[in-house]
Design a protein around this motif. Structure first.
Motif, short mmCIF file in Angstrom:
data_model
loop_
_atom_site.label_atom_id
_atom_site.label_comp_id
_atom_site.label_asym_id
_atom_site.label_seq_id
_atom_site.Cartn_x
_atom_site.Cartn_y
_atom_site.Cartn_z
N ARG A 7 2.02 -4.36 28.54
CA ARG A 7 3.42 -5.06 28.29
C ARG A 7 4.22 -3.85 27.49
O ARG A 7 5.30 -4.16 27.69
CB ARG A 7 2.87 -6.10 27.35
CG ARG A 7 2.44 -7.27 28.03
CD ARG A 7 2.33 -8.50 27.27
NE ARG A 7 3.50 -8.85 26.64
CZ ARG A 7 3.72 -9.61 25.63
NH1 ARG A 7 2.55 -9.98 24.96
NH2 ARG A 7 4.84 -10.13 25.19
N LEU A 8 3.58 -3.13 26.77
CA LEU A 8 4.43 -2.13 25.82
C LEU A 8 4.99 -1.17 26.77
O LEU A 8 6.09 -0.71 26.51
CB LEU A 8 3.25 -1.60 24.91
CG LEU A 8 3.17 -2.46 23.51
CD1 LEU A 8 2.14 -1.61 22.64
CD2 LEU A 8 4.48 -2.33 22.71
N VAL A 9 4.25 -0.57 27.74
CA VAL A 9 4.72 0.38 28.72
C VAL A 9 5.85 -0.19 29.41
O VAL A 9 6.80 0.57 29.52
CB VAL A 9 3.58 1.09 29.66
CG1 VAL A 9 4.34 1.71 30.57
CG2 VAL A 9 2.51 1.80 28.56
N ARG A 10 5.73 -1.41 29.91
CA ARG A 10 6.70 -1.90 30.79
C ARG A 10 7.98 -2.19 29.91
O ARG A 10 9.22 -1.93 30.44
CB ARG A 10 6.33 -3.24 31.17
CG ARG A 10 7.40 -3.85 32.28
CD ARG A 10 6.98 -5.04 32.96
NE ARG A 10 6.51 -6.26 32.29
CZ ARG A 10 6.06 -7.36 32.72
NH1 ARG A 10 6.05 -7.50 33.96
NH2 ARG A 10 5.64 -8.25 31.89
N PHE A 11 7.95 -2.81 28.60
CA PHE A 11 9.09 -3.15 27.73
C PHE A 11 9.73 -1.68 27.34
O PHE A 11 11.11 -1.41 27.26
CB PHE A 11 8.55 -3.59 26.34
CG PHE A 11 9.51 -3.39 25.29
CD1 PHE A 11 10.62 -4.31 25.32
CD2 PHE A 11 9.17 -2.52 24.32
CE1 PHE A 11 11.59 -4.28 24.20
CE2 PHE A 11 10.16 -2.51 23.07
CZ PHE A 11 10.92 -3.22 23.28
N ASN A 12 8.88 -0.58 27.08
CA ASN A 12 9.50 0.79 26.65
C ASN A 12 10.44 1.29 27.71
O ASN A 12 11.35 1.81 27.60
CB ASN A 12 8.36 1.42 26.43
CG ASN A 12 9.02 3.14 26.01
OD1 ASN A 12 9.58 2.98 24.64
ND2 ASN A 12 8.73 4.14 26.63
N ARG A 13 10.01 0.99 29.22
CA ARG A 13 10.66 1.52 30.39
C ARG A 13 12.04 0.52 30.32
O ARG A 13 13.22 1.33 30.53
CB ARG A 13 9.82 1.36 31.60
CG ARG A 13 10.63 1.85 32.78
CD ARG A 13 9.56 1.91 33.94
NE ARG A 13 10.37 2.26 35.36
CZ ARG A 13 10.38 1.68 36.37
NH1 ARG A 13 9.83 0.43 36.68
NH2 ARG A 13 10.91 2.20 37.45
N ALA A 14 11.86 -0.71 30.01
CA ALA A 14 13.23 -1.57 30.10
C ALA A 14 14.07 -1.03 29.16
O ALA A 14 15.26 -0.99 29.10
CB ALA A 14 12.68 -2.96 30.02
N ALA A 15 13.56 -0.99 27.86
CA ALA A 15 14.33 -0.46 26.58
C ALA A 15 15.17 0.97 26.78
O ALA A 15 16.34 0.97 26.58
CB ALA A 15 13.70 -0.37 25.40
N GLN A 16 14.47 1.76 27.50
CA GLN A 16 15.21 2.93 27.94
C GLN A 16 16.34 2.72 28.89
O GLN A 16 17.34 3.19 28.57
CB GLN A 16 14.27 3.97 28.60
CG GLN A 16 12.98 4.43 27.47
CD GLN A 16 12.28 5.73 28.04
OE1 GLN A 16 12.58 6.20 29.17
NE2 GLN A 16 11.28 5.91 27.26
#
Length: 255
Positions: free
Chosen positions: A186-195
């Motif tokens: 979830r963190l990896v996916r969130f980080n990609r979305a945030a970028q």
């Protein structure tokens, strides 16, 4: 790494949002860094924040600090503490490194330029990374699979790939990375979305590209991780420490 320089009048107020890595912030100089964590606790000075720390806010007047984000695969070796111990939130660097924290602050304060400060920080991290416990190859393989898949992996399949039982993988992964595999994904996916939000892409497009069911799903995830909406996150240049997010900042330097 990023460098915050708040010598000009006024406050530095920057978010330190959940990220698939362990964050190290070393403050130096005459200012005072104040840190508010997601649980409402407050501390002062240099810090270490793990993957499970939640949204954190750094603030202060005339502060100077270096922020480094470490892969969880090396964080245990570099920091000298298991990442799972960081799940309580933010820890004081003095509690983690003891007297070495004071020594690196003094060296950073005496350095003549930001290039020298980044070099000092990198050399310190490299030296500490030469010794200490290593991450299990199976745990590292699962982490790389999660990152390579941008968080869009079937967690149930990962244990079978390592040859371990699900219970053993979950326990070893959490103890060495700091969070269970599902939370890491979830963190990896969130980080990609945030970028992508920071780069100016629409929430609708980001939701589709990052594997969220719809824009509402993205909205709920961003709110859960940051207490911000996607629009608010996109308008906050401190949300993601990368070249896109930090472009145009008048305070701070990055490397």
């Amino acid at each position: 790494m990023a460098g915050f320089c708040g010598r000009s009048p006024g406050l530095v107020d920057a978010p330190l949002l959940p990220h698939p890595g362990v964050t190290l912030v070393v403050e130096f100089g005459s200012g005072l860094l104040v840190v508010d964590d997601a649980a409402g606790r407050q501390q002062r000075g240099s810090l270490v924040a793990g993957l499970a720390s939640g949204a954190v806010r750094m603030r202060g007047e005339r502060i100077e600090c270096v922020e480094a984000r470490l892969s969880p695969l090396v964080a245990r070796t570099v920091l000298g503490v298991p990442p799972v111990e960081l799940d309580r939130g933010v820890l004081s660097l003095d509690d983690v490194w003891g007297a070495e924290a004071a020594r690196i602050r003094e060296r950073l304060n005496n350095a003549p330029s930001w290039e020298d400060r980044f070099a000092l920080t990198e050399a310190l991290l490299a030296r500490r990374g030469e010794t200490g416990p290593r991450t299990d190859p199976e745990v590292a393989a699962v982490w790389h699979r999660i990152v390579a898949g941008h968080g869009l992996v079937r967690i149930e399949d990962l244990a079978a790939e390592t040859g371990w039982t699900r219970r053993r993988l979950w326990g070893r992964f959490r103890s060495q990375i700091g969070v269970p595999p599902k939370r890491a994904a979830r963190l990896v996916r969130f980080n990609r979305a945030a970028q992508r939000l920071a780069a100016g892409l629409s929430a609708t497009r980001v939701a589709a590209e990052c594997g969220y069911a719809d824009q509402s799903h993205l909205h709920r995830e961003v709110l859960a991780f940051t207490t911000l909406t996607p629009t608010m996150l996109a308008g906050n240049p401190g949300a993601v420490a990368n070249g896109v997010a930090w472009a145009g900042r008048t305070v701070g330097e990055t490397a």
